[in-house]
Design an enzyme around this catalytic site. Sequence first.
Site, PDB file in Angstrom:
ATOM      1  N   GLN A 103      39.006  25.414  35.319  1.00 48.63           N
ATOM      2  CA  GLN A 103      38.244  26.106  34.863  1.00 48.63           C
ATOM      3  C   GLN A 103      37.978  26.424  33.165  1.00 48.63           C
ATOM      4  O   GLN A 103      39.625  26.316  32.452  1.00 48.63           O
ATOM      5  CB  GLN A 103      38.895  27.211  35.805  1.00 48.63           C
ATOM      6  CG  GLN A 103      37.669  28.516  35.188  1.00 48.63           C
ATOM      7  CD  GLN A 103      37.730  29.540  36.086  1.00 48.63           C
ATOM      8  OE1 GLN A 103      38.680  31.041  35.854  1.00 48.63           O
ATOM      9  NE2 GLN A 103      36.912  30.432  37.000  1.00 48.63           N
ATOM     10  N   TYR A 167      33.323  37.481  32.118  1.00 44.27           N
ATOM     11  CA  TYR A 167      33.208  37.428  30.204  1.00 44.27           C
ATOM     12  C   TYR A 167      32.068  36.921  29.930  1.00 44.27           C
ATOM     13  O   TYR A 167      30.669  37.075  30.305  1.00 44.27           O
ATOM     14  CB  TYR A 167      34.449  35.829  30.832  1.00 44.27           C
ATOM     15  CG  TYR A 167      35.586  36.308  31.388  1.00 44.27           C
ATOM     16  CD1 TYR A 167      36.650  37.575  30.293  1.00 44.27           C
ATOM     17  CD2 TYR A 167      36.463  35.695  32.231  1.00 44.27           C
ATOM     18  CE1 TYR A 167      37.708  38.067  30.571  1.00 44.27           C
ATOM     19  CE2 TYR A 167      37.754  36.564  32.178  1.00 44.27           C
ATOM     20  CZ  TYR A 167      38.392  37.078  31.564  1.00 44.27           C
ATOM     21  OH  TYR A 167      40.095  37.590  31.635  1.00 44.27           O
ATOM     22  N   ARG A 215      32.258  29.271  38.649  1.00 47.00           N
ATOM     23  CA  ARG A 215      32.400  30.519  39.428  1.00 47.00           C
ATOM     24  C   ARG A 215      30.967  31.092  39.000  1.00 47.00           C
ATOM     25  O   ARG A 215      31.677  31.800  38.055  1.00 47.00           O
ATOM     26  CB  ARG A 215      33.830  30.861  38.117  1.00 47.00           C
ATOM     27  CG  ARG A 215      34.596  31.984  39.402  1.00 47.00           C
ATOM     28  CD  ARG A 215      35.786  32.110  40.293  1.00 47.00           C
ATOM     29  NE  ARG A 215      35.946  32.400  41.528  1.00 47.00           N
ATOM     30  CZ  ARG A 215      36.637  32.982  41.624  1.00 47.00           C
ATOM     31  NH1 ARG A 215      37.250  33.042  40.907  1.00 47.00           N
ATOM     32  NH2 ARG A 215      36.427  33.679  43.251  1.00 47.00           N
ATOM     33  N   ARG A 315      45.876  34.843  45.431  1.00 46.96           N
ATOM     34  CA  ARG A 315      46.754  35.876  45.094  1.00 46.96           C
ATOM     35  C   ARG A 315      47.154  35.472  46.595  1.00 46.96           C
ATOM     36  O   ARG A 315      48.943  34.978  46.867  1.00 46.96           O
ATOM     37  CB  ARG A 315      46.915  37.023  45.536  1.00 46.96           C
ATOM     38  CG  ARG A 315      46.027  37.426  44.117  1.00 46.96           C
ATOM     39  CD  ARG A 315      45.796  38.987  44.223  1.00 46.96           C
ATOM     40  NE  ARG A 315      44.459  39.383  45.073  1.00 46.96           N
ATOM     41  CZ  ARG A 315      44.242  40.080  44.637  1.00 46.96           C
ATOM     42  NH1 ARG A 315      43.993  41.561  44.378  1.00 46.96           N
ATOM     43  NH2 ARG A 315      42.681  40.270  45.414  1.00 46.96           N
ATOM     44  N   CYS A 338      49.183  38.808  51.153  1.00 47.39           N
ATOM     45  CA  CYS A 338      49.039  39.423  49.650  1.00 47.39           C
ATOM     46  C   CYS A 338      49.108  40.968  50.615  1.00 47.39           C
ATOM     47  O   CYS A 338      48.182  41.233  51.073  1.00 47.39           O
ATOM     48  CB  CYS A 338      48.525  38.604  49.256  1.00 47.39           C
ATOM     49  SG  CYS A 338      47.734  40.060  47.737  1.00 47.39           S
TER      50      CYS A 338
HETATM   51  C1  FMN Z   1      46.197  38.476  38.635  1.00 51.76           C
HETATM   52  C2  FMN Z   1      45.059  37.389  38.552  1.00 51.76           C
HETATM   53  C3  FMN Z   1      44.472  36.273  37.480  1.00 51.76           C
HETATM   54  C4  FMN Z   1      43.069  35.880  38.452  1.00 51.76           C
HETATM   55  N1  FMN Z   1      42.561  34.563  37.424  1.00 51.76           N
HETATM   56  C5  FMN Z   1      40.927  34.225  37.447  1.00 51.76           C
HETATM   57  C6  FMN Z   1      40.693  32.927  36.078  1.00 51.76           C
HETATM   58  O1  FMN Z   1      41.427  32.676  35.904  1.00 51.76           O
HETATM   59  N2  FMN Z   1      39.927  32.990  36.230  1.00 51.76           N
HETATM   60  C7  FMN Z   1      39.188  33.662  38.257  1.00 51.76           C
HETATM   61  O2  FMN Z   1      37.584  32.805  37.778  1.00 51.76           O
HETATM   62  N3  FMN Z   1      39.353  34.361  38.986  1.00 51.76           N
HETATM   63  C8  FMN Z   1      40.600  34.683  38.669  1.00 51.76           C
HETATM   64  N4  FMN Z   1      41.336  35.610  39.383  1.00 51.76           N
HETATM   65  C9  FMN Z   1      40.757  35.906  40.540  1.00 51.76           C
HETATM   66  C10 FMN Z   1      40.377  35.155  42.011  1.00 51.76           C
HETATM   67  O3  FMN Z   1      39.906  33.777  41.725  1.00 51.76           O
HETATM   68  C11 FMN Z   1      39.535  35.832  43.077  1.00 51.76           C
HETATM   69  O4  FMN Z   1      38.482  35.749  43.207  1.00 51.76           O
HETATM   70  C12 FMN Z   1      40.738  36.984  43.540  1.00 51.76           C
HETATM   71  O5  FMN Z   1      41.736  37.519  43.285  1.00 51.76           O
HETATM   72  C13 FMN Z   1      40.259  37.153  44.786  1.00 51.76           C
HETATM   73  O6  FMN Z   1      41.022  35.993  45.507  1.00 51.76           O
HETATM   74  P1  FMN Z   1      42.497  36.552  46.938  1.00 51.76           P
HETATM   75  O7  FMN Z   1      42.295  37.860  47.179  1.00 51.76           O
HETATM   76  O8  FMN Z   1      43.107  35.270  47.573  1.00 51.76           O
HETATM   77  O9  FMN Z   1      43.772  36.682  44.738  1.00 51.76           O
HETATM   78  C14 FMN Z   1      42.375  36.237  39.023  1.00 51.76           C
HETATM   79  C15 FMN Z   1      43.009  37.471  39.615  1.00 51.76           C
HETATM   80  C16 FMN Z   1      44.086  38.126  39.730  1.00 51.76           C
HETATM   81  C17 FMN Z   1      44.969  38.960  41.316  1.00 51.76           C
HETATM   82  S1  SF4 Z   2      51.192  40.643  47.232  1.00 47.72           S
HETATM   83 FE1  SF4 Z   2      51.232  41.889  44.777  1.00 47.72          FE
HETATM   84  S2  SF4 Z   2      52.441  39.688  43.404  1.00 47.72           S
HETATM   85 FE2  SF4 Z   2      51.915  39.469  45.601  1.00 47.72          FE
HETATM   86  S3  SF4 Z   2      50.104  38.414  45.064  1.00 47.72           S
HETATM   87 FE3  SF4 Z   2      49.449  39.638  46.420  1.00 47.72          FE
HETATM   88  S4  SF4 Z   2      49.156  41.546  44.600  1.00 47.72           S
HETATM   89 FE4  SF4 Z   2      50.055  39.570  44.195  1.00 47.72          FE
END
Ligand code: FMN
Ligand code: SF4
Length: 383
Positions: A103, A167, A215, A315, A338
């Site tokens: 990305q 962004y 994205r 996550r 998570c």
């Molecule tokens: C700590 C953190 C870092 C992330 N970094 C990015 C990133 O670099 N680019 C992006 O498009 N989304 C980023 N996201 C968003 C994730 O890609 C994703 O859309 C979001 O966390 C929901 O999915 P999940 O519940 O599986 O985490 C980030 C999210 C978190 C929590």
């Molecule tokens: S449990 Fe907490 S530390 Fe682990 S991926 Fe989910 S939000 Fe992040």
Amino acid sequence: MDQNIILFSPLELAGLRLKNRITMAPLFLGYAHADGTVSPLLLDHYRAMAMSGAAMIVVENAAVHPSGLGSPFVLRVDADKYLSGLSTLAKAIQKEGALAVLQINHAGRYAFTPERIAPSPVPTGDAVPRGMTVEEIHLMAEAYASAARRVKEAGFDGVEIHGGTGYLLVQFLSQRTNRRTDAFGGSLENRMRFPLMVVDAVRAAVGPDYPVGYRFLADEWLPEGLHTIETAPLAMELEQRRPAYLSVMAGTYDSFFAPDYLEQEKKEGYMAHFAGAIKAAVPHTPIIAAGRIQTPATAVKILEEGTANLIGLARVLFADPLWVKKAAGIVKESINSCEATCSLCMKRVMSGKPAFCSRWEKTVRDAFLARLNEPGAVENDQD
Ligand SMILES: Cc1cc2nc3c(=O)[nH]c(=O)nc-3n(C[C@H](O)[C@H](O)[C@H](O)COP(=O)(O)O)c2cc1C
Ligand code: SF4
């Protein structure tokens, strides 16, 4: 496994063959070296993510320009000197049987730089960015293009343009942050001009057949922010440019910590309805849905109902790299979910520290923390 069969059906995507419908959505963890190069810690992390069995790993955002670094310890792709590390990263992911996508991003008003640039000088809370000149706008589009050319040269299977998280590209699209009165502000057509210019510049740099994903922010999750009424037209413009996929998300740093967002974000599949709305607007474009897709059952429902074509785990995969194998029935244990009320990984990266997961076993966490002190693992002084 039988009830999850759709999750494990392959998909052709802009000339790429995904072995199943599971992808890793980009997740910035603060594992790069302080100078933006690939560290051993980052390599090992992505190796583990690729070994999970997910078809495609979208590596976290890498900065396209020195003015666009989103955080300390963010990856960089703004000069040829980053090529060799990125090439090692692409190979490490591919060696484990996954497709590797990087990305690319400019953080704009959220940049971690002494002087921030943005479409307009709208304060962020802790800084007032400087409005970009038209010359700088053209320069930044070229910076995305050069970065994409490097991504291809480094051997990644595709590049993803970061048009999410509030962004730079979103900052141009949103009336909240774009107050310009020239050709880049005002009407929706004008506000879409810079994001589309970036896509066109990237396409020109990588050629007609190289996979370019996007994205896609469907909704800023703010009353006065962008909603699908304005983002669906952008999706339609993008569709005409044949993106490999749109990876749909919602929210920006201005909404991530608001009570409503925090409440919604606890729910399983909390962003899937946005993916569905964008899918309806661009039915011919592959869509990735993300957002606490904690269980294979939720993932299957999203695919079966046609809400999205692919699942993005960020996550969720970090918390349990065995998610895919458990869904496939290869590992017969329950998924280590998570935690809905946890935000440890986000808090760690926001305070400039490499993230770990509160759900990891103590021995894994202790080994991780011990590794941070090893010379060269990451050139950070954090613990
Ligand atoms: C700590 C953190 C870092 C992330 N970094 C990015 C990133 O670099 N680019 C992006 O498009 N989304 C980023 N996201 C968003 C994730 O890609 C994703 O859309 C979001 O966390 C929901 O999915 P999940 O519940 O599986 O985490 C980030 C999210 C978190 C929590
Ligand atoms: S449990 Fe907490 S530390 Fe682990 S991926 Fe989910 S939000 Fe992040």
